[in-house]
Design an enzyme around this catalytic site. Structure first.
Site, PDB file in Angstrom:
ATOM      1  N   ASP A  60     -38.109 -13.710  15.200  1.00  0.00           N
ATOM      2  CA  ASP A  60     -37.619 -14.649  16.211  1.00  0.00           C
ATOM      3  C   ASP A  60     -38.628 -15.741  16.544  1.00  0.00           C
ATOM      4  OD1 ASP A  60     -35.382 -13.122  16.140  1.00  0.00           O
ATOM      5  OD2 ASP A  60     -35.806 -12.045  18.007  1.00  0.00           O
ATOM      6  N   ASP A  77     -31.983  -5.341  10.736  1.00  0.00           N
ATOM      7  CA  ASP A  77     -32.629  -5.891  11.927  1.00  0.00           C
ATOM      8  C   ASP A  77     -32.962  -4.739  12.870  1.00  0.00           C
ATOM      9  OD1 ASP A  77     -33.522  -7.825  13.753  1.00  0.00           O
ATOM     10  OD2 ASP A  77     -31.536  -8.051  14.659  1.00  0.00           O
ATOM     11  N   GLU A  96     -37.801  -1.819  13.793  1.00  0.00           N
ATOM     12  CA  GLU A  96     -39.217  -1.462  14.077  1.00  0.00           C
ATOM     13  C   GLU A  96     -39.364   0.019  14.387  1.00  0.00           C
ATOM     14  OE1 GLU A  96     -37.548  -4.072  15.350  1.00  0.00           O
ATOM     15  OE2 GLU A  96     -38.499  -5.533  14.031  1.00  0.00           O
TER      16      GLU A  96
HETATM   17  O1  MIG Z   1     -31.985  -8.402  20.039  1.00  0.00           O
HETATM   18  O2  MIG Z   1     -28.676  -9.631  16.107  1.00  0.00           O
HETATM   19  O3  MIG Z   1     -34.320 -11.193  14.984  1.00  0.00           O
HETATM   20  O4  MIG Z   1     -32.282 -12.779  13.951  1.00  0.00           O
HETATM   21  O5  MIG Z   1     -29.875 -12.907  15.404  1.00  0.00           O
HETATM   22  C1  MIG Z   1     -31.741  -9.480  19.164  1.00  0.00           C
HETATM   23  C2  MIG Z   1     -29.075 -10.618  17.007  1.00  0.00           C
HETATM   24  C3  MIG Z   1     -31.214  -8.944  17.881  1.00  0.00           C
HETATM   25  C4  MIG Z   1     -32.795 -10.175  16.506  1.00  0.00           C
HETATM   26  C5  MIG Z   1     -32.961 -10.881  15.203  1.00  0.00           C
HETATM   27  C6  MIG Z   1     -32.124 -12.119  15.180  1.00  0.00           C
HETATM   28  C7  MIG Z   1     -30.685 -11.744  15.392  1.00  0.00           C
HETATM   29  C8  MIG Z   1     -30.533 -11.013  16.735  1.00  0.00           C
HETATM   30  N1  MIG Z   1     -31.397  -9.831  16.731  1.00  0.00           N
END
Ligand code: MIG
Length: 800
Positions: free
Chosen positions: A492, A398, A401
């Site tokens: 999201d 996650d 990017e």
């Molecule tokens: O700033 O890890 O898209 O699925 O639950 C949020 C917490 C960070 C974004 C992800 C989401 C995840 C969440 N993350």
């Protein structure tokens, strides 16, 4: 624009002009590479050395160089370069080209390319542009993870991986950048891939309806073109160039539960118990960022998770795998092993001045590994060891990017979204500044491949650490080629009906762009879902290759039992259907690994000349033969759908529900809350098994073929242990129906012995037979011929 010189080599032809060069190669049959290199304003190419700068591609894995033919037309202003399947006619006096297939049909025409250097301290920025003529009736599909309809004509996109919370039905850019598209006109498809990791933009015939314009921040436009004629041919060739998705472990195709906000091991246990006690199938639970100690990647919060290995083994006994989230940002804290190693090994992204770049994400302050370098990837891959040893089965990448909430500059921090005007050009979105250093490269060039490098590192690491297992990775960001390493979820979303519908075209776009293993958060990450929405989302999610229920901290809990009845029972029914569908889904995933074709396919894939099919982007094909038209609106009990050419058996909720109907017509299906309309194409064979609480083996102990009998029948089933790299078996069905005789033959390949004694065949569309040969038993009930056969059957003959 003109070319005044040509260098001709057996595998490469280069055209040189005062302001630009065009290099042509062919890496694969039906694929040409057209590398457009505008001269930098200060040094005309014609005066410089006749060698193009070396290129490092992050996406392309096929580097073969096939021989090219070269022909110069009599009038001398036209040169033709190409192969049997595809050729480029270059106009020397205009510096432009036209792409033609073997029949001489023009697939595309370049209306110009250009470039300029824009000195912009501290990064030298370039802009190169390529404009392609597009006829008014050409549709544009693909572009990876983008919003909008299936046909993207009339839209504009930016390729710049961005963390957007939450996103909306018109948000662009999102997390992934895949600069690949298919043009489709008169039933003929061709493809275009721009192999540029730089920030890019495309205007898809929006500003000027006759032009598709690409623009890159980089110094060139490296274009690959692919001949069809069918959309599937283009996707096959594109994935031969950029790689195919490996077959995932079977468990990762089971039901998955996740939530940002599960507090500790006890809550994970209670979620698993919640599923098992209600007889809800489940294969996997995710641990989100709260399992870490102070958001330090590769650590455990020992108060919340005193014994991760114990938890993993307890879950395993209940048939559930654990997947942990992994964020790339590393907390800057001397004494923390990962940070110390990163610093000592020189693994980190640096700022323009050359010192380690410091930002803030969940960990504050945070530094960022530079995954463009092999040494960094191999270090990061090795960090998976402790988690693999603890029994963690998969990894969820996650914030890759990469997301960066704030930059820390000496003693001062500033928020990226409110950067002072002077800094506006230096950063775009919550990420690293354009001039950050990744080895010799700057962030503006490699931002879009950050996640690809991270996934590459994880994949290779897992192959080394657990060579007997197939890696499971899930990523938010990515670039062309991400399919080689990871499944993708669409980030999201929210519990909006519009997002339920949008997930279809997003996944169809991803699938056409080589990414087959995809999913969207069910029933929405942000916001509040209703029981009705849960059920409708699970009906669609039954066909998502990745079926995950996930929700955000602070939102209501979303496990299926949170909504009461009748929703819980309906959710269970659909989870069970998901497990019945696994033989087909698994076979489709195997097909993706071999041919690059996605599991979810637009209707237009097999009806490329049918404009009505093109517009039907709130329905899809699961494989070639099962058409699914889920209800994606609140309160609806009916669903309109267009059926393309062919005969279609109503197969709502995975069983026959009516008489076959002819295609090329619009129909209205009745679809009360529990029902999702589906049709089985004539000639199609769908392999289903029995529901289960979790997956075990993909060598199915129960198997039923549902066959819509037609003049020709075809079906494929791929089976293996469901994990690892052992023996497999591919079964092919092939049937012929002439007059009063239907013959169905079965052949197999591969060393895996079957794990069942019998199979069942359900044959739809036949009249009562006079005789059935090759069956153990048969019955004709309500127009369906039910046949029991030995598992090693070879041939069935039905005399009508
Ligand atoms: O700033 O890890 O898209 O699925 O639950 C949020 C917490 C960070 C974004 C992800 C989401 C995840 C969440 N993350």
């Amino acid at each position: 624009m003109r070319f005044d010189d040509i260098s001709i080599e057996p595998n490469r032809v280069t055209f040189w002009g005062p302001r630009s060069a065009l290099e042509i190669r062919s890496p694969l049959p039906g694929v040409l590479r057209l590398r457009h290199i505008p001269a930098l304003s200060h040094s005309g190419l014609a005066h410089g050395p006749r060698e193009l700068p070396a290129k490092q591609s992050f996406a392309v894995v096929e580097h073969a160089q096939r021989p090219l033919s070269f022909r110069r037309e009599a009038q001398a202003q036209v040169a033709v370069v190409g192969t049997e399947e595809l050729s480029v006619e270059v106009r020397l006096d205009q510096g432009s080209w036209s792409l033609k297939d073997a029949s001489g049909r023009e697939l595309s025409r370049c209306e110009g390319f250009s470039g300029e250097a824009m000195p912009d301290y501290p990064v030298t920025r370039f802009r190169s542009r390529l404009a392609l003529h597009t006829p008014a009736d050409e549709a544009w599909l693909g572009f990876g993870e983008k919003v909008g309809a299936l046909d993207k004509r009339g839209m504009r996109f930016v390729f710049w991986n961005t963390d957007v919370v939450p996103h909306h039905p018109d948000t662009d850019p999102l997390y992934q950048s895949i600069p690949f598209s298919l043009g489709l006109r008169d039933g003929v498809a061709w493809g275009l891939y721009l192999d540029e990791s730089w920030r890019m933009e495309v205007d898809v015939a929006s500003e000027d309806p006759s032009l598709v314009r690409w623009e890159s921040s980089g110094p060139e436009l490296d274009a690959y073109v692919f001949v069809g004629p069918m959309p599937a041919d283009v996707v096959r060739r594109y994935t031969a160039l950029t790689g195919r998705q490996p077959l995932p472990p079977l468990w990762s195709l089971g039901a998955q539960q996740s939530r940002w906000g599960y507090e500790n091991a006890a809550e994970i246990r209670s979620v698993i118990h919640g599923y098992r006690s209600r007889k809800l199938p489940l294969d996997c639970v995710y641990l989100d960022i709260d399992y870490m100690e102070g958001y330090k990647v590769w650590t455990w919060d020992k108060a919340r998770y005193p014994d991760p290995a114990g938890l993993a083994s307890e879950a395993a006994q209940l048939g559930v795998k654990l997947v942990t989230i992994i964020d790339p940002g590393v907390k800057q804290e001397p004494g923390y092993r990962v940070y110390d190693e990163a610093l000592a090994g020189d693994h980190l992204v640096r700022n323009d001045r050359g010192s380690v770049l410091v930002g803030e994400v969940w960990p504050k302050p945070a530094v960022f590994p530079d995954f463009t370098r092999e040494s960094v990837r191999s270090w990061w891959g090795g960090l998976h060891r402790g988690f693999v040893d603890a029994g963690i089965s998969g990894f969820w990448n996650d914030m890759n990017e990469p997301a960066c909430f704030r930059l820390v500059n000496a003693n001062e921090t500033f928020s990226i979204n409110s950067a002072p005007a002077a800094d506006k050009d230096k950063v775009e979105g919550p990420t690293l500044p354009h001039d950050a250093r990744h080895g010799e490269k700057r962030h503006l060039e490699v931002h879009n491949v950050y996640a690809l490098g991270m996934a590459h590192a994880a994949y290779e690491g897992l192959r080394r650490l657990a060579p007997e297992r197939r890696p499971f990775l899930l990523t938010r960001a990515g670039f062309a080629g991400i399919q080689r390493y990871s499944a993708v979820w669409t980030g999201d979303n929210s519990s909006y009906w519009s997002h339920l519908e949008l997930s279809i075209s997003m996944m169809l776009g991803l699938g056409l762009s080589g990414v087959s293993f995809t999913g969207a958060d069910i029933p929405g990450f942000m916001g509040r879902a209703s029981g009705e929405m849960l059920v409708r989302w699970m009906q669609l999610g039954t066909f998502y290759p990745l079926m995950r229920n996930h929700s955000a901290k602070g939102t209501p809990y979303q496990e299926p039992w949170r909504f009461g009845e009748p929703y819980l029972s309906l959710a269970r029914e659909w989870l069970e259907r998901r497990y019945r569908l696994l033989p087909t889904l698994y076979s489709l995933m195997h097909e993706s690994s071999q041919e690059g074709l996605p599991a979810l396919r637009p209707l237009v894939m097999y009806a490329p000349g049918d404009v009505e099919a093109l517009r039907m982007d709130d329905a899809f094909l699961f494989g070639r033969d099962l058409l699914v038209a889920p209800v994606v609106r609140q309160g609806r009990t009916h669903r309109h759908v267009y059926l393309p050419e062919g005969r279609w058996l109503p197969f709502f909720d995975l069983g026959q529900t009516g008489e076959p109907v002819e295609g090329k017509q619009h129909v209205l299906a009745e679809a009360p809350l529990g029902t999702a309309p589906m049709w089985l194409r004539a000639g199609g064979a769908l392999a289903l098994t029995e529901p289960a609480q979790h997956t075990t083996s993909a060598n199915w102990t129960h198997l039923t073929w549902h066959i819509h009998v037609a003049a020709r029948v075809e079906g494929t089933l791929y089976e293996d242990a469901g994990e690892g790299y052992g023996a497999s078996r591919t079964t092919r069905l092939s049937g012929d129906w002439t007059k009063d005789l239907f013959v169905l033959e079965r052949s197999t390949e591969g060393a895996l012995p079957p794990s069942r004694d019998t199979e069942t065949l359900c044959l739809y569309g036949l009249t009562e037979p006079r005789e059935v040969l090759g069956a153990r038993e048969h019955r004709f009930v309500d127009g369906v011929l039910l046949v029991d056969v030995a598992a090693d059957w070879k041939k069935l003959e039905v005399r009508l």
